[in-house]
Scaffold this motif. Structure first.
Motif, PDB file in Angstrom:
ATOM      1  N   PRO A   1       0.825  -1.221   0.000  1.00  0.00           N
ATOM      2  CA  PRO A   1       0.000   0.000   0.000  1.00  0.00           C
ATOM      3  C   PRO A   1       0.850   1.258   0.000  1.00  0.00           C
ATOM      4  O   PRO A   1       1.825   1.375   0.736  1.00  0.00           O
ATOM      5  CB  PRO A   1      -0.797  -0.135   1.307  1.00  0.00           C
ATOM      6  CG  PRO A   1      -0.876  -1.598   1.558  1.00  0.00           C
ATOM      7  CD  PRO A   1       0.420  -2.154   1.066  1.00  0.00           C
ATOM      8  N   GLY A   2       0.500   2.193  -0.872  1.00  0.00           N
ATOM      9  CA  GLY A   2       1.199   3.472  -0.941  1.00  0.00           C
ATOM     10  C   GLY A   2       2.535   3.426  -1.661  1.00  0.00           C
ATOM     11  O   GLY A   2       3.256   4.426  -1.698  1.00  0.00           O
ATOM     12  N   LYS A   3       2.857   2.282  -2.238  1.00  0.00           N
ATOM     13  CA  LYS A   3       4.134   2.135  -2.941  1.00  0.00           C
ATOM     14  C   LYS A   3       3.907   1.767  -4.395  1.00  0.00           C
ATOM     15  O   LYS A   3       2.824   1.316  -4.777  1.00  0.00           O
ATOM     16  CB  LYS A   3       4.968   1.022  -2.281  1.00  0.00           C
ATOM     17  CG  LYS A   3       5.369   1.328  -0.859  1.00  0.00           C
ATOM     18  CD  LYS A   3       6.379   2.449  -0.802  1.00  0.00           C
ATOM     19  CE  LYS A   3       6.871   2.684   0.607  1.00  0.00           C
ATOM     20  NZ  LYS A   3       7.775   3.863   0.674  1.00  0.00           N
ATOM     21  N   GLY A   4       4.955   1.954  -5.201  1.00  0.00           N
ATOM     22  CA  GLY A   4       4.871   1.518  -6.583  1.00  0.00           C
ATOM     23  C   GLY A   4       5.088   0.019  -6.696  1.00  0.00           C
ATOM     24  O   GLY A   4       5.640  -0.619  -5.791  1.00  0.00           O
ATOM     25  N   PRO A   5       4.668  -0.579  -7.812  1.00  0.00           N
ATOM     26  CA  PRO A   5       4.926  -2.001  -8.023  1.00  0.00           C
ATOM     27  C   PRO A   5       6.435  -2.258  -8.057  1.00  0.00           C
ATOM     28  O   PRO A   5       7.192  -1.462  -8.604  1.00  0.00           O
ATOM     29  CB  PRO A   5       4.294  -2.275  -9.396  1.00  0.00           C
ATOM     30  CG  PRO A   5       3.369  -1.136  -9.644  1.00  0.00           C
ATOM     31  CD  PRO A   5       3.941   0.040  -8.940  1.00  0.00           C
TER      32      PRO A   5
END
Lengths: 113, 116
Positions: free
Chosen positions: A40-44
């Motif tokens: 959550p809240g991060k890039g892949p």
């Protein structure tokens, strides 16, 4: 034809169990199949990737199985841990992976203690 | 480990306003991309950029969108006149030169754009 279909949409696995996520594609021009992990809240973040000239690739607890004739591939997470809880996206690309990446719809994995 | 840096992390803008989302790709990467993710949905390709020009774009990337690499380090996405449906998380990504052992993208942490 550009779609990548992914299932299941969500998955709950007990700690130590095996998580399995499946994907299917139609475009035979795809020649690079990465899996991405997203918190959550991060890039892949790239987890593991495979090319169609091999049927399996293993990196630690993560294994991709690839069935070229069926146009299907899957991610197996062995000995699943609570820290593996994230959304997993399968994806596909052509041109050796330098063209656009088409993502699956994602699987939200929850590993319970 | 090298990172793709995106700023701002969250941008709120009024409908019809212009926004510029900024990205600093990894320094030795030559391929740059913008993707977006509407809340809870899949990641969608917007545009790829190589050798100072757009190499591919999706149907989402209409005339309201533009990209630029104004200097040797920044890569920007501009939305000229934002619409409510542009609200999404926008991810920048970069890749190394062709032939490099690691073929994967490195994504930034994203900019959450909220259009009100």
């Amino acid at each position: 034809q550009q779609q990548v279909k992914q299932s299941p949409q969500s998955l709950i696995v007990q700690k130590g169990g095996i998580s399995i996520i499946n994907c299917a594609y139609e475009n035979t021009a795809f020649d690079y199949f990465p899996w991405y992990q997203q918190f959550p809240g991060k890039g892949p973040a790239l987890l593991i990737a495979i090319r169609p000239d091999v049927s399996e690739k293993k990196e630690g607890r993560f294994t991709i199985s690839f069935n070229k004739s069926a146009k299907q591939f899957s991610l197996h997470i062995m000995d699943s841990q609570p820290g593996d809880s994230a959304t997993y996206f399968c994806a596909a690309s052509s041109g050796g992976g330098y063209q656009k990446v088409t993502f699956g719809t994602g699987t939200k994995l929850q590993v319970i203690p | 480990e090298p990172e793709v840096t995106q700023t701002p992390s969250h941008q709120v803008t009024q409908m019809g306003q212009e926004v510029i989302l900024r990205c600093v790709p990894i320094s030795n990467h030559l391929y740059f991309y913008w993707y977006r993710q509407i809340l809870g949905q899949k990641v969608e390709f917007l545009v790829s950029f190589y050798n100072n020009e757009i190499s591919e774009k999706s149907e989402i990337f209409d005339d309201q969108f533009s990209v630029e690499r104004p200097d040797g380090s920044n890569f920007t996405l501009k939305i000229r006149s934002t619409k409510l449906e542009d609200s999404a998380m926008y991810f920048c990504a970069s890749r190394p030169i062709q032939g490099a052992r690691d073929y994967g993208y490195t994504f930034g942490s994203g900019t959450r754009l909220t259009v009100v």
